[in-house]
Design a protein around this motif. Sequence first.
Motif, PDB file in Angstrom:
ATOM      1  N   PRO A   1       0.829  -1.219   0.000  1.00 15.98           N
ATOM      2  CA  PRO A   1       0.000   0.000   0.000  1.00 15.98           C
ATOM      3  C   PRO A   1       0.857   1.261   0.000  1.00 15.98           C
ATOM      4  CG  PRO A   1      -0.819  -1.587   1.597  1.00 15.98           C
ATOM      5  CD  PRO A   1       0.475  -2.139   1.092  1.00 15.98           C
ATOM      6  N   GLU A   2       0.363   2.307  -0.653  1.00 12.23           N
ATOM      7  CA  GLU A   2       1.105   3.561  -0.780  1.00 12.23           C
ATOM      8  C   GLU A   2       1.432   4.155   0.582  1.00 12.23           C
ATOM      9  OE1 GLU A   2       3.028   6.579  -2.950  1.00 12.23           O
ATOM     10  OE2 GLU A   2       2.261   4.599  -3.543  1.00 12.23           O
ATOM     11  N   LYS A   3       0.543   3.977   1.551  1.00 16.69           N
ATOM     12  CA  LYS A   3       0.771   4.529   2.896  1.00 16.69           C
ATOM     13  C   LYS A   3       1.975   3.873   3.563  1.00 16.69           C
ATOM     14  CE  LYS A   3      -1.564   5.472   7.284  1.00 16.69           C
ATOM     15  NZ  LYS A   3      -2.802   5.291   8.077  1.00 16.69           N
ATOM     16  N   VAL A   4       2.193   2.596   3.256  1.00 15.58           N
ATOM     17  CA  VAL A   4       3.341   1.880   3.829  1.00 15.58           C
ATOM     18  C   VAL A   4       4.619   2.237   3.078  1.00 15.58           C
ATOM     19  CG1 VAL A   4       4.321  -0.396   4.301  1.00 15.58           C
ATOM     20  CG2 VAL A   4       1.872  -0.008   4.623  1.00 15.58           C
ATOM     21  N   MET A   5       4.521   2.342   1.754  1.00 13.44           N
ATOM     22  CA  MET A   5       5.704   2.657   0.949  1.00 13.44           C
ATOM     23  C   MET A   5       6.169   4.098   1.151  1.00 13.44           C
ATOM     24  SD  MET A   5       6.709  -0.032  -0.474  1.00 13.44           S
ATOM     25  CE  MET A   5       7.947   0.718  -1.510  1.00 13.44           C
ATOM     26  N   ARG A   6       5.234   5.023   1.337  1.00 17.98           N
ATOM     27  CA  ARG A   6       5.572   6.432   1.563  1.00 17.98           C
ATOM     28  C   ARG A   6       4.870   6.906   2.824  1.00 17.98           C
ATOM     29  NH1 ARG A   6       8.379   8.553  -2.526  1.00 17.98           N
ATOM     30  NH2 ARG A   6       8.334   7.469  -4.533  1.00 17.98           N
ATOM     31  N   PRO A   7       5.442   6.620   3.997  1.00 13.31           N
ATOM     32  CA  PRO A   7       4.773   6.944   5.257  1.00 13.31           C
ATOM     33  C   PRO A   7       4.640   8.439   5.530  1.00 13.31           C
ATOM     34  CG  PRO A   7       7.009   6.166   5.664  1.00 13.31           C
ATOM     35  CD  PRO A   7       6.749   5.978   4.211  1.00 13.31           C
ATOM     36  N   GLN A   8       5.355   9.272   4.779  1.00 14.60           N
ATOM     37  CA  GLN A   8       5.259  10.711   4.965  1.00 14.60           C
ATOM     38  C   GLN A   8       5.493  11.403   3.627  1.00 14.60           C
ATOM     39  OE1 GLN A   8       8.275  11.562   7.854  1.00 14.60           O
ATOM     40  NE2 GLN A   8       9.978  11.136   6.476  1.00 14.60           N
ATOM     41  N   PRO A   9       4.947  12.603   3.439  1.00 12.24           N
ATOM     42  CA  PRO A   9       5.133  13.315   2.169  1.00 12.24           C
ATOM     43  C   PRO A   9       6.595  13.675   1.944  1.00 12.24           C
ATOM     44  CG  PRO A   9       3.406  14.325   3.531  1.00 12.24           C
ATOM     45  CD  PRO A   9       4.123  13.356   4.395  1.00 12.24           C
ATOM     46  N   ASP A  10       6.910  14.000   0.694  1.00 13.36           N
ATOM     47  CA  ASP A  10       8.254  14.482   0.368  1.00 13.36           C
ATOM     48  C   ASP A  10       8.341  15.973   0.693  1.00 13.36           C
ATOM     49  OD1 ASP A  10       9.105  12.054  -0.476  1.00 13.36           O
ATOM     50  OD2 ASP A  10       8.669  12.400  -2.586  1.00 13.36           O
ATOM     51  N   TYR A  11       9.444  16.363   1.329  1.00 13.56           N
ATOM     52  CA  TYR A  11       9.644  17.755   1.712  1.00 13.56           C
ATOM     53  C   TYR A  11      10.961  18.267   1.153  1.00 13.56           C
ATOM     54  CZ  TYR A  11       5.984  17.038   5.277  1.00 13.56           C
ATOM     55  OH  TYR A  11       4.801  16.770   5.923  1.00 13.56           O
ATOM     56  N   PHE A  12      11.019  19.587   0.965  1.00 14.67           N
ATOM     57  CA  PHE A  12      12.310  20.253   0.817  1.00 14.67           C
ATOM     58  C   PHE A  12      12.875  20.394   2.225  1.00 14.67           C
ATOM     59  CE2 PHE A  12      10.298  22.341  -3.044  1.00 14.67           C
ATOM     60  CZ  PHE A  12      10.940  21.490  -3.928  1.00 14.67           C
ATOM     61  N   THR A  13      14.147  20.046   2.383  1.00 12.53           N
ATOM     62  CA  THR A  13      14.751  20.059   3.718  1.00 12.53           C
ATOM     63  C   THR A  13      15.980  20.945   3.735  1.00 12.53           C
ATOM     64  OG1 THR A  13      16.088  18.104   3.234  1.00 12.53           O
ATOM     65  CG2 THR A  13      13.921  17.734   4.228  1.00 12.53           C
ATOM     66  N   SER A  14      16.295  21.376   4.938  1.00 14.57           N
ATOM     67  CA  SER A  14      17.474  22.212   5.149  1.00 14.57           C
ATOM     68  C   SER A  14      18.008  21.936   6.552  1.00 14.57           C
ATOM     69  CB  SER A  14      17.087  23.685   5.009  1.00 14.57           C
ATOM     70  OG  SER A  14      18.200  24.523   5.276  1.00 14.57           O
ATOM     71  N   PRO A  15      19.316  22.065   6.774  1.00 16.48           N
ATOM     72  CA  PRO A  15      19.852  21.856   8.127  1.00 16.48           C
ATOM     73  C   PRO A  15      19.159  22.775   9.136  1.00 16.48           C
ATOM     74  CG  PRO A  15      21.638  21.944   6.546  1.00 16.48           C
ATOM     75  CD  PRO A  15      20.397  22.312   5.800  1.00 16.48           C
ATOM     76  N   PHE A  16      18.805  22.184  10.267  1.00 10.45           N
ATOM     77  CA  PHE A  16      18.059  22.925  11.284  1.00 10.45           C
ATOM     78  C   PHE A  16      18.893  24.073  11.846  1.00 10.45           C
ATOM     79  CE2 PHE A  16      16.452  23.665  15.585  1.00 10.45           C
ATOM     80  CZ  PHE A  16      15.093  23.781  15.338  1.00 10.45           C
ATOM     81  N   ASP A  17      18.252  25.216  11.980  1.00  7.48           N
ATOM     82  CA  ASP A  17      18.892  26.404  12.550  1.00  7.48           C
ATOM     83  C   ASP A  17      17.970  26.932  13.642  1.00  7.48           C
ATOM     84  OD1 ASP A  17      20.025  28.814  13.212  1.00  7.48           O
ATOM     85  OD2 ASP A  17      20.520  29.350  11.136  1.00  7.48           O
ATOM     86  N   LYS A  18      18.476  26.947  14.858  1.00  5.75           N
ATOM     87  CA  LYS A  18      17.654  27.343  15.999  1.00  5.75           C
ATOM     88  C   LYS A  18      17.206  28.806  15.910  1.00  5.75           C
ATOM     89  CE  LYS A  18      17.677  26.753  21.012  1.00  5.75           C
ATOM     90  NZ  LYS A  18      18.509  26.523  22.198  1.00  5.75           N
ATOM     91  N   ASP A  19      17.970  29.610  15.180  1.00  3.82           N
ATOM     92  CA  ASP A  19      17.622  31.026  15.059  1.00  3.82           C
ATOM     93  C   ASP A  19      16.585  31.285  13.969  1.00  3.82           C
ATOM     94  OD1 ASP A  19      19.441  31.646  17.057  1.00  3.82           O
ATOM     95  OD2 ASP A  19      21.107  31.804  15.617  1.00  3.82           O
ATOM     96  N   LYS A  20      16.196  30.234  13.230  1.00  5.48           N
ATOM     97  CA  LYS A  20      15.218  30.394  12.151  1.00  5.48           C
ATOM     98  C   LYS A  20      14.060  29.415  12.327  1.00  5.48           C
ATOM     99  CE  LYS A  20      18.881  31.654   8.862  1.00  5.48           C
ATOM    100  NZ  LYS A  20      19.573  31.276   7.620  1.00  5.48           N
ATOM    101  N   ILE A  21      13.596  29.299  13.546  1.00  7.28           N
ATOM    102  CA  ILE A  21      12.574  28.297  13.836  1.00  7.28           C
ATOM    103  C   ILE A  21      11.317  28.531  13.002  1.00  7.28           C
ATOM    104  CG2 ILE A  21      10.956  27.539  15.633  1.00  7.28           C
ATOM    105  CD1 ILE A  21      13.223  27.575  17.593  1.00  7.28           C
TER     106      ILE A  21
END
Length: 863
Positions: free
Chosen positions: A113-133
């Motif tokens: 099932p698609e829900k199992v194969m892709r448990p979460q949507p695809d996102y654009f990601t970036s290294p976390f920065d605490k000053d840009k929450i």
Amino acid sequence: MGLQQNKDTVFFRDGVRRIDFILSYLDDKDGEKKQERRREFEANLKKAGLELETEDKSDSDDLKTYFLKIHAPWEVLATYADVLKIKVPFKESDIPHGQDVPLEWLSRPFRLPEKVMRPQPDYFTSPFDKDKIDFFLIKNRDTFFPPSTRNRIVYYILSRCPYYKEDCKETDKKGIKRLLNNGTYTSAFPLHDCRYWERNTNEQCESERYHLYKNWARFLCFYKEQPLNLIRKYYGEKIGIYFAWLGFYTEMLFFAAVMGVICFTYGVLSYDDNLTSKEICDPSIGGSIVMCPLCDKKCSYWKLNSTCLSSWQSHLFDNEGTVFFAMFMGIWVTLFLEFWKRRQAQLEYEWDLVDFEEEQQQLQIRPEFETRCTDQRLNQITQEMEPYLPLPKKCGRFCLSSVTVLFWMLLIVACITGVIVYRLAVYAAFASIMKDSPTKKIHLVGSLITPQLATSVTASFINFVIIMILNFFYERVAIWITDMEIPKTHLEYENKLTMKMFLFQFVNYYSSCFYVAFFKGKFVGYPGNYTYMFGKYSRLRNEECDPGGCLIELTTQLVIVMTGKQVCGNIQEALLPLLRNWWCSRKARKDQYSRWEQDHDLQNFSQLGLFYEYLEMVIQFGFITLFVASFPLAPLLALCNNILEVRVDAWKFTTQFRRPVAAKAHNIGAWQEILNVVAILSVVTNAFIVSFTSDMIPRLVYLYAYHHGSEATMSGYINNSLSVYDISQIPLLSTPEEGAIPAWFNSSFITTCRYRDYRYPPGHQRQYSHTMQFWHILAAKLAFIIIMEHVVFVVKFFVAWLIPDVPSEVKARIKRERYLIQEYLHNYEVEKLKIQLSQSFIIEPKPEVCTATDKHGVLSECL
């Protein structure tokens, strides 16, 4: 209130704070030092911002074990996510997954099932920065960081947290690993999110373990695809990349197995056209040829037709299809490695691992390196002092390590030499025992037992037992000498251990096959001038090959070692854990059997757990590539084993192991280079097997150069391939004993015997020296090796050049994503600057910043 009463939960007693890690310990009566270490360690954990909650031993099932529950609040997670440069989503991806696959309906039965194969949507990601929450997609702080990321952060803190008092500067007293080694704590692990056979009743828990078991870890799912994204989300990228590689390797084995079955089928179908075996079995040809004794004294003269059965068996694997299959496997292994690079590049993009190596290399420094290296030097990049190992110490440790590895490899060679001596000594004993054919009385199999077969099978089993014993001891030695070298990073540690273990395993598992393939029967001599292993007076005459060649014996050796290893591995991986956890599964039905106790009773997944899984598969890869010309069905055996292996490994991870600490990896590490080396070496070994172990080249030379007749057939080949020796010239040392001579042998009529070689007959002016045919065959063998190697290598390099390592689509997606990330960051900074300028006339106190700064100062103790 329900959450407080239900102990099968992943939350603190308040039902709000999630348990990110568990530490367990026993309250020893004489353990005052351990209590002191625990007090200091837990106090420092609280200073680092972690929240703790203890379960008393009276609440545990065994009434002996305390459980310390650890929760990382948002402030700690945010701080360390910034430090570790963890990539987090800031916008949902608008890049489509890809084009529809033609005939997709054919693959529908194999899909999940698609829900199992892709448990979460695809996102654009970036290294976390605490000053840009506010830049990131933070809908809920409690669920923003997934459990795998949370336990990775907590373990990072645990591995660096000191357990000494502030006024005491014993800097080596640091980290949970040392506390586990000295018994202060008995275990440390993150929790599974639910029982594997049922969902968690709390809706805040994803029940990912349940979905993994239902759709992946059951053997009935063997034909289904693997939910790699869910595996990565639950276990981390390092385990995810292993199962991606194992699944891809198994898929590629299907094509090799099909081609191997076709080649084997050709051998079966061409059974009746095998004139060589027909001549051997013919009473008027093979029955009239008297062969020289195969050993001194105990062995007697024998008739060629006694090897009738083994010649038919040899034809199944030693035929024209062998050459084609050897060349096919040389190309297959290249396609496998090149297509895996493309698959790996795709996973790197999908799992945000493209820039992993540059970002994570320094953050992977082992706590043991920081603790044991007391020397400091300035880092030219960061301009900060860092620990390092001076060159003289490093060289000394490396030399000791190299000498140790070399000693163990020589020990293997000594053991293999002992097995060879066993073969030489026991063959004569078997020949003496079987001279009156007592085995013929055994129904069905009695006629199949020969001294050659008995020697080969028993020696193979003894060799396999020696292999397993040496493995058991060397594993511990390899870990010890790798620890002694004090590698700087986790990656360096694994690579060093990988090379040590593989070098040992390579010699251990393959040396006996190399002996049979390239040494047995090659240095025998001839009657009257035989070659002995330790000189003539040792009476250990070098082994000869059957008239059909040594290939069938290499096949026997390969089947026993390869199959034995796979069977023992599956028993060790599946049956033993099943028996071990039978009692735990009975306890798991109790209502008050808490989540941390259930996981505590499972097996610990060590840092080297994946190492042994890779090692097992790479050794198998060597068997199906290095010696595949001798056994075309080897890929089929490997395919059947791997279909089971995928599900056994999935079952172990899901039901038998504690949840591992999530770790990142963007490739399979040093194993990639090892596979490349094995792939190149396999072309050479298979070319030599076809040339020197198989009887293919001598047959072809006879067919096209020495056959006398209008039609090119193999008739007369057996007589042509056997040389003649005068029995009266056999030395007394090699003459058969009176009791060993069979009743049919009459010395008055039989004056010569035959042996496998190309030498001039007695009476010739160059008697017993090699004929011109011998040199023609040798030249043909060397020419075949050169031609086969060049053809396969040219095709290999052409295929490698033709197939790019990174698909063009993935390259375009990476560039597109980087461009969009830069654009979004730019827009965010512009909007933020506008807001600051519009509010510049308003002065507001910001106490929260000071609090965060102070908190960061406390957290820095563990960095």
